[in-house]
Design a protein around this motif. Sequence first.
Motif, short mmCIF file in Angstrom:
data_model
loop_
_atom_site.label_atom_id
_atom_site.label_comp_id
_atom_site.label_asym_id
_atom_site.label_seq_id
_atom_site.Cartn_x
_atom_site.Cartn_y
_atom_site.Cartn_z
N HIS A 162 0.83 -1.20 0.00
CA HIS A 162 0.00 0.00 0.00
C HIS A 162 0.86 1.25 0.00
N GLY A 163 0.28 2.31 -0.57
CA GLY A 163 0.92 3.61 -0.66
C GLY A 163 -0.11 4.62 -1.12
N ALA A 164 0.36 5.73 -1.69
CA ALA A 164 -0.46 6.77 -2.33
C ALA A 164 -1.14 7.73 -1.36
N ALA A 165 -1.33 7.33 -0.10
CA ALA A 165 -1.99 8.19 0.87
C ALA A 165 -1.59 7.75 2.27
N PRO A 166 -1.65 8.66 3.26
CA PRO A 166 -1.29 8.27 4.64
C PRO A 166 -2.25 7.22 5.18
N CYS A 167 -1.71 6.31 5.98
CA CYS A 167 -2.51 5.26 6.60
C CYS A 167 -2.51 5.46 8.11
N SER A 168 -3.68 5.48 8.71
CA SER A 168 -3.78 5.58 10.17
C SER A 168 -3.05 4.41 10.82
N PRO A 169 -2.23 4.67 11.83
CA PRO A 169 -1.54 3.57 12.52
C PRO A 169 -2.49 2.51 13.06
N ASP A 170 -3.66 2.92 13.57
CA ASP A 170 -4.61 1.94 14.09
C ASP A 170 -5.16 1.06 12.98
N VAL A 171 -5.45 1.65 11.82
CA VAL A 171 -5.93 0.88 10.68
C VAL A 171 -4.85 -0.10 10.23
N LYS A 172 -3.61 0.37 10.13
CA LYS A 172 -2.49 -0.49 9.72
C LYS A 172 -2.33 -1.66 10.70
N ARG A 173 -2.40 -1.38 11.97
CA ARG A 173 -2.22 -2.43 12.98
C ARG A 173 -3.33 -3.49 12.87
N ARG A 174 -4.56 -3.04 12.63
CA ARG A 174 -5.67 -4.00 12.50
C ARG A 174 -5.50 -4.87 11.25
N MET A 175 -5.00 -4.29 10.16
CA MET A 175 -4.77 -5.09 8.95
C MET A 175 -3.67 -6.12 9.18
N LEU A 176 -2.63 -5.73 9.91
CA LEU A 176 -1.55 -6.66 10.22
C LEU A 176 -2.06 -7.80 11.12
N GLU A 177 -2.96 -7.48 12.04
CA GLU A 177 -3.53 -8.52 12.90
C GLU A 177 -4.37 -9.50 12.09
N TRP A 178 -5.05 -9.01 11.04
CA TRP A 178 -5.91 -9.86 10.22
C TRP A 178 -5.09 -10.64 9.19
N TRP A 179 -4.28 -9.94 8.39
CA TRP A 179 -3.58 -10.57 7.27
C TRP A 179 -2.17 -11.03 7.63
N GLY A 180 -1.67 -10.62 8.79
CA GLY A 180 -0.30 -10.98 9.15
C GLY A 180 0.70 -9.98 8.57
N PRO A 181 2.00 -10.28 8.68
CA PRO A 181 3.05 -9.32 8.30
C PRO A 181 3.21 -9.14 6.80
N VAL A 182 2.23 -9.59 6.01
CA VAL A 182 2.31 -9.45 4.55
C VAL A 182 1.99 -8.02 4.09
N VAL A 183 1.51 -7.17 4.99
CA VAL A 183 1.14 -5.80 4.61
C VAL A 183 2.40 -4.95 4.58
N THR A 184 2.79 -4.52 3.38
CA THR A 184 4.02 -3.77 3.16
C THR A 184 3.68 -2.38 2.63
N GLU A 185 4.37 -1.38 3.16
CA GLU A 185 4.09 0.01 2.78
C GLU A 185 5.28 0.61 2.05
N TYR A 186 4.98 1.50 1.12
CA TYR A 186 6.05 2.24 0.48
C TYR A 186 5.62 3.69 0.28
N TYR A 187 6.61 4.54 0.13
CA TYR A 187 6.38 5.96 -0.17
C TYR A 187 7.19 6.26 -1.42
N ALA A 188 6.54 6.75 -2.46
CA ALA A 188 7.24 6.98 -3.71
C ALA A 188 6.48 8.01 -4.53
N ALA A 189 6.99 8.27 -5.71
CA ALA A 189 6.42 9.30 -6.56
C ALA A 189 6.48 8.87 -8.01
N THR A 190 5.52 9.36 -8.80
CA THR A 190 5.58 9.17 -10.25
C THR A 190 6.95 9.62 -10.76
#
Length: 518
Positions: A286-314
């Motif tokens: 995931h990227g493109a917009a800021p992610c709430s830490p609480d939302v990110k933590r809940r996704m990690l609890e559901w899907w496991g450590p497969v949720v990877t974030e990046y910050y980049a630009a066109t």
Amino acid sequence: MTESRRTGLWRIAADEPDRIALVDPSGTEWTYAELAGAADRYARGFAERGLVAGDCVVVLLPNCADLVACYFATFESGLYIVAVNWHLTGPELGYIVSDSGAKVFVAGARFAEAAVTAADIAGIAAENRFAVGEIPGFRPLAELAAAGPGRPANRTTGAPMLYTSGTTGRPKGVRRPLTGADPDDVPPAAGAFFGLFELKPFDDHVHLCGSPLYHTAVLNFVTISIHLGHKVVLMDGWGPEPMLELIARHRVSHSHMVPTQFVRLLALPDAVRAGYDVSSLRCMIHGAAPCSPDVKRRMLEWWGPVVTEYYAATEGGGTVISGEEWLRKPGSVGRAWPWSIVRVLDDAGNELPPGETGQIYLQMGGSSFEYHKDKAKTEAARVGNLFTLGDVGYLDEDGYLYLCDRKSDMIISGGVNIYPAEIEGELIVHPAVDDVAVFGVPHADWGEEIKAVVQPAAGVEPGDELTADILAFAARRLAKFKLPRSIDYLPELPRDPNGKLYKRRLRDPYWADRATAI
């Protein structure tokens, strides 16, 4: 994977012609041979119409196999492809078609009215207007492929020229020099980029594309996946439960997502979420917009450590952080890619030490770009070989980057810098909030005060009672000076499907009212 197994669309098509490359939104499967063949026919059609390396093709299409085939046709013809945002109006599209210098325009019937307007504004010749479906004055796309099978005579690698969102003015095309490489070869940067996410060639990977292909990252993930032998499943319009169903049906291994999609997924009833097998997931990026830490933590609890974030630009460059790293460095968007540079500078262009907030600058090693027809914008975004998107943040002592906000979105109230993204990250966790935007509005004494605009969750009635509840919730999580002074409500906030919020559309009326009063 064996050493002899080759990558690249055309080489896989030759070696494994019946291998599935693409599943379109209708469920129709396209083999590598079929996709490569369609790309070849379109490429010959472009050549027949006099297009040569460096020319441009614009496509205005929903997620579909024809768009992907057009991309690969330009890729093997040395052409630039501009995939345009189909939410734009006819005049807005006309500006991009004209500015890009497009020689050919391909559009879908769903966007017929805007396509005609855009083609007329840009002066696209009637014989170079092509349609998927019926559009007045456009020729069927099949006619572009009438030149017949076989590769085009002059094959050289092309590139996308995608336009920035235009949230702070007219959109600008990000254009890179063509490499002159062989289109049969997978660009080294593509393999290296996927390597950041441990996505190897073949390896039973399946990529799910749920966002529009006019977005840089979305288009890159789809086309690189195909080059590396990964099956791609396209969605035409994203929904949380349909996504889960496709993950389970196709054994999806990776996807590219935005935080708003996480919020929608988490809003599903527990029984619905538990009803789909997501054990095939290996890297949900995931990227493109800021992610709430609480939302990110809940996704990690559901899907496991497969949720990877990046910050980049066109424009290039960026950072990445795995789920496991994020749990150690919550809130970070990661460390610089091995070939990229990340710096935090003050307003004078001096590098700041760890922990100090400033403007974020990036550089992709060995790469360059320019904003098409806008040298001044290109130069204004640069300090030496570094460029900025206008984001503000800081690096910690280990080199992990933390975003605060866009400099243009920062609120200065009573001389204090306030970052809306932090406030939005807290408010979005409230169960009655489906989406939220925070920005500054005029205040006679403080200069600005904090305004929140909330999209209530389904079935929630906006009003004073909800406002009081949200503010009480915020007061337990934020310092007093960060609390919104008022909350307005809208049935839907203006976001594009890639999660980018058009905050200016919300903010400008408040400042316009002030100007009118003055």
